[in-house]
Design a protein around this motif. Structure first.
Motif, mmCIF file in Angstrom:
data_model
loop_
_atom_site.group_PDB
_atom_site.id
_atom_site.type_symbol
_atom_site.label_atom_id
_atom_site.label_comp_id
_atom_site.label_asym_id
_atom_site.label_seq_id
_atom_site.Cartn_x
_atom_site.Cartn_y
_atom_site.Cartn_z
ATOM 1 N N GLU A 335 44.689 41.611 34.504
ATOM 2 C CA GLU A 335 45.097 40.979 35.758
ATOM 3 C C GLU A 335 43.960 41.041 36.779
ATOM 4 O O GLU A 335 43.713 40.063 37.504
ATOM 5 C CB GLU A 335 46.347 41.672 36.310
ATOM 6 C CG GLU A 335 46.885 41.073 37.594
ATOM 7 C CD GLU A 335 47.364 39.637 37.445
ATOM 8 O OE1 GLU A 335 47.396 38.923 38.463
ATOM 9 O OE2 GLU A 335 47.702 39.231 36.317
ATOM 10 N N CYS A 336 43.249 42.156 36.807
ATOM 11 C CA CYS A 336 42.086 42.267 37.698
ATOM 12 C C CYS A 336 41.002 41.264 37.299
ATOM 13 O O CYS A 336 40.325 40.685 38.151
ATOM 14 C CB CYS A 336 41.522 43.690 37.658
ATOM 15 S SG CYS A 336 42.583 44.942 38.400
ATOM 16 N N LYS A 337 40.843 41.056 36.007
ATOM 17 C CA LYS A 337 39.853 40.094 35.517
ATOM 18 C C LYS A 337 40.211 38.673 35.966
ATOM 19 O O LYS A 337 39.330 37.890 36.345
ATOM 20 C CB LYS A 337 39.774 40.183 33.996
ATOM 21 C CG LYS A 337 38.462 39.683 33.406
ATOM 22 C CD LYS A 337 38.574 39.551 31.908
ATOM 23 C CE LYS A 337 38.696 40.892 31.220
ATOM 24 N NZ LYS A 337 38.805 40.738 29.746
ATOM 25 N N LYS A 338 41.496 38.356 35.922
ATOM 26 C CA LYS A 338 41.933 37.034 36.373
ATOM 27 C C LYS A 338 41.677 36.865 37.874
ATOM 28 O O LYS A 338 41.217 35.800 38.329
ATOM 29 C CB LYS A 338 43.419 36.848 36.072
ATOM 30 C CG LYS A 338 43.958 35.496 36.496
ATOM 31 C CD LYS A 338 45.444 35.386 36.236
ATOM 32 C CE LYS A 338 45.987 34.036 36.698
ATOM 33 N NZ LYS A 338 47.460 33.944 36.515
ATOM 34 N N SER A 341 38.114 36.109 38.401
ATOM 35 C CA SER A 341 37.804 34.711 38.090
ATOM 36 C C SER A 341 38.143 33.811 39.276
ATOM 37 O O SER A 341 37.364 32.923 39.650
ATOM 38 C CB SER A 341 38.570 34.265 36.851
ATOM 39 O OG SER A 341 38.391 32.888 36.620
ATOM 40 N N GLU A 342 39.307 34.031 39.871
ATOM 41 C CA GLU A 342 39.717 33.222 41.019
ATOM 42 C C GLU A 342 38.784 33.435 42.208
ATOM 43 O O GLU A 342 38.466 32.487 42.936
ATOM 44 C CB GLU A 342 41.159 33.562 41.387
ATOM 45 C CG GLU A 342 42.161 33.145 40.312
ATOM 46 C CD GLU A 342 43.553 33.709 40.538
ATOM 47 O OE1 GLU A 342 43.707 34.554 41.450
ATOM 48 O OE2 GLU A 342 44.480 33.311 39.801
ATOM 49 N N ALA A 343 38.329 34.679 42.405
ATOM 50 C CA ALA A 343 37.400 34.953 43.501
ATOM 51 C C ALA A 343 36.050 34.281 43.249
ATOM 52 O O ALA A 343 35.460 33.674 44.149
ATOM 53 C CB ALA A 343 37.230 36.461 43.678
ATOM 54 N N ALA A 357 35.468 45.969 39.089
ATOM 55 C CA ALA A 357 35.366 47.436 39.142
ATOM 56 C C ALA A 357 36.739 48.072 38.914
ATOM 57 O O ALA A 357 36.862 49.093 38.215
ATOM 58 C CB ALA A 357 34.782 47.880 40.480
ATOM 59 N N ARG A 358 37.777 47.467 39.485
ATOM 60 C CA ARG A 358 39.137 47.990 39.258
ATOM 61 C C ARG A 358 39.553 47.787 37.807
ATOM 62 O O ARG A 358 40.251 48.636 37.233
ATOM 63 C CB ARG A 358 40.123 47.312 40.215
ATOM 64 C CG ARG A 358 40.083 47.874 41.633
ATOM 65 C CD ARG A 358 41.252 47.386 42.463
ATOM 66 N NE ARG A 358 41.082 46.000 42.854
ATOM 67 C CZ ARG A 358 40.399 45.599 43.924
ATOM 68 N NH1 ARG A 358 39.833 46.505 44.711
ATOM 69 N NH2 ARG A 358 40.304 44.326 44.233
ATOM 70 N N ALA A 359 39.134 46.667 37.226
ATOM 71 C CA ALA A 359 39.433 46.452 35.805
ATOM 72 C C ALA A 359 38.815 47.557 34.963
ATOM 73 O O ALA A 359 39.466 48.113 34.064
ATOM 74 C CB ALA A 359 38.894 45.088 35.363
ATOM 75 N N LYS A 360 37.569 47.900 35.256
ATOM 76 C CA LYS A 360 36.908 48.969 34.508
ATOM 77 C C LYS A 360 37.635 50.295 34.700
ATOM 78 O O LYS A 360 37.816 51.068 33.746
ATOM 79 C CB LYS A 360 35.447 49.103 34.941
ATOM 80 C CG LYS A 360 34.715 50.218 34.209
ATOM 81 C CD LYS A 360 33.279 50.374 34.684
ATOM 82 C CE LYS A 360 32.623 51.573 34.008
ATOM 83 N NZ LYS A 360 31.223 51.771 34.474
ATOM 84 N N SER A 361 38.080 50.576 35.933
ATOM 85 C CA SER A 361 38.794 51.831 36.202
ATOM 86 C C SER A 361 40.075 51.919 35.380
ATOM 87 O O SER A 361 40.392 52.963 34.800
ATOM 88 C CB SER A 361 39.117 51.914 37.698
ATOM 89 O OG SER A 361 39.855 53.083 37.986
#
Length: 429
Positions: A335-338, A341-343, A357-361
């Motif tokens: 979801e963070c990756k999506k 992408s939008e950003a 970074a949150r996705a990695k966390s």
């Protein structure tokens, strides 16, 4: 067909509202050694607008020629191109004269503007004319739509109706200038794949992969219907799949087609109201429906989902299932990756980097929870996200938006599938 379910927790406290996460793993059967493959139907809708001129169009044509050579003479193939209008280059039908088809592909030249809707509608007419047992339509485009139907919702509606007729729609975005939101939405509604190719070699590889999946298709039109017990609610479907409400509070989720040996994983969260009676309590029934190929046998598998209601003191000592907890964190990362992408799509680099970074966390937390059998998969995803973070300042926001969106699709909507179907000589009978 192998089907397994696991819960993050199977104990809930008496008279206490709670949430339960259900993980569903699916594995399609292998190809039979003596299988005579039924005829496949593939319709390609190729963007030939001016922006495709040169290497992009030539690379796409080379990839199409390669796939024609892989298909059997009895397979149906058709090619529609589009710029400001649609043109039928190869009428859909059996490949009885491959060299003639290849010659027509070689003659395709670049044109004007981009009316994807015209190409999509014409391509659907072609494949429906010959596909008696379903088929695949592949859209290849490198640009934003600037003519004809431009609304993503309207095009998604066309794709959803086509899927209802047994036609799966996949999309391949070529280069840095296509509309990733629209192509991803089209693939979602059509229960297909969405991939990003930055160069001719990548485009050829992705087209080859799509064809291999088509030629090794084992299960078709798979749906999951979630029937909830009274007062139970589904609060989240982690996988970005088409879902519709049915009478009686049921929810139908479109999974699509699976190729031989393909593995898929779905994750959903249920809100369970407090139960006043100790002991087992059913919270939902999952009904999985699909058609087995090549015999076209319809199957229905029903899976009851139950928890055990225990005193509060016993529930306080419950242990969570590490596999389900890890998968939940993995999907939180998607979801963070999506969002990244939008950003990127809106040229917001710093927020996009923060989302990554949150996705990695989330993934690091998933790795700390995961059993050894899942660790390598998560490590690969951590490496992928780290690479995206490092690329964020070196690549264009257009490139990063498309890269992260395609990766999200693979790890969320098609979670569990292998990089390439395990098959040899899939194009022969």
């Amino acid at each position: 067909m192998n089907i397994t379910t696991q819960l993050d927790v199977n104990l809930i406290a008496l008279d206490t509202d709670d949430e339960v996460t259900v993980m569903l793993d699916l594995e399609a059967p292998p190809l039979a050694a003596d299988l005579v493959r039924p005829a496949a139907s593939l319709q390609v809708v190729l963007d030939r607008s001016g922006s495709m001129s040169g290497a992009p169009l030539e690379g796409a044509k080379d990839a199409l020629i390669a796939l024609v050579r892989r298909l059997a003479p009895t397979d149906n193939f058709g090619l529609v191109t589009f710029d400001n209008e649609a043109q039928v280059v190869v009428p859909a039908g059996p490949l009885t004269d491959k060299e003639s088809v290849i010659a027509k592909i070689r003659q395709v030249a670049s044109g004007g503007s981009t009316d994807l809707g015209a190409g999509l509608l014409r391509g659907l007419r072609e494949i429906k004319r010959v596909a008696t047992a379903g088929g695949t339509l592949l859209v290849v485009s490198d640009g934003h739509i600037n003519a004809g139907i431009r609304d993503a919702g309207e095009l998604s509606g066309v794709a959803a109706r086509a899927y209802g007729d047994g036609i799966v729609i996949s999309t391949l975005g070529y280069g840095e200038h296509y509309d990733e939101t629209l192509l991803a939405a089209l693939a979602k509604a059509g229960a297909g794949n969405h991939v990003f190719a930055s160069n001719p070699d990548d485009a050829g590889a992705e087209i080859s992969r799509e064809v291999t999946g088509l030629l090794t298709k084992a299960l078709q039109a798979m749906t999951l219907t979630v029937e909830l017990e009274p007062s139970v609610k589904m609060v989240r479907l982690y996988n970005d799949l088409p879902a519709a409400a049915l009478p009686g509070g049921r929810i139908m989720i479109e999974i699509g087609d699976l190729y031989a040996d393909e593995k898929r994983r779905l994750l959903l969260k249920l809100k369970v109201p407090g139960k006043s009676t100790l002991g087992p309590a059913k919270v939902a029934t999952l009904a999985l429906e699909y058609i087995e190929l090549p015999a076209l046998i319809e199957h229905v598998a029903k899976l009851p989902i139950a928890v055990n209601v225990v005193p509060g003191s016993e529930a306080a000592e419950r242990l969570s299932n590490p596999i389900v907890v890890s998968e939940t964190l993995f999907q939180e990362a998607q979801e963070c990756k999506k969002l990244a992408s939008e950003a990127f799509e809106n040229d917001h680099v710093s927020p996009a980097r923060d989302h990554l970074a949150r996705a990695k966390s989330h993934l690091v937390s998933a790795l700390s929870t995961a059993p050894a059998s899942s660790s390598d998969d998560i490590r690969r995803e951590i490496a992928t996200v780290e690479q995206m973070i490092h690329m964020a300042d070196r690549q264009s926001t257009r490139y990063m938006s498309k890269l992260s969106r395609s990766s999200y699709h693979e790890m969320n909507r098609k979670r569990g599938r292998s990089e390439e179907p395990n098959v040899e000589d899939a194009g022969t009978h």
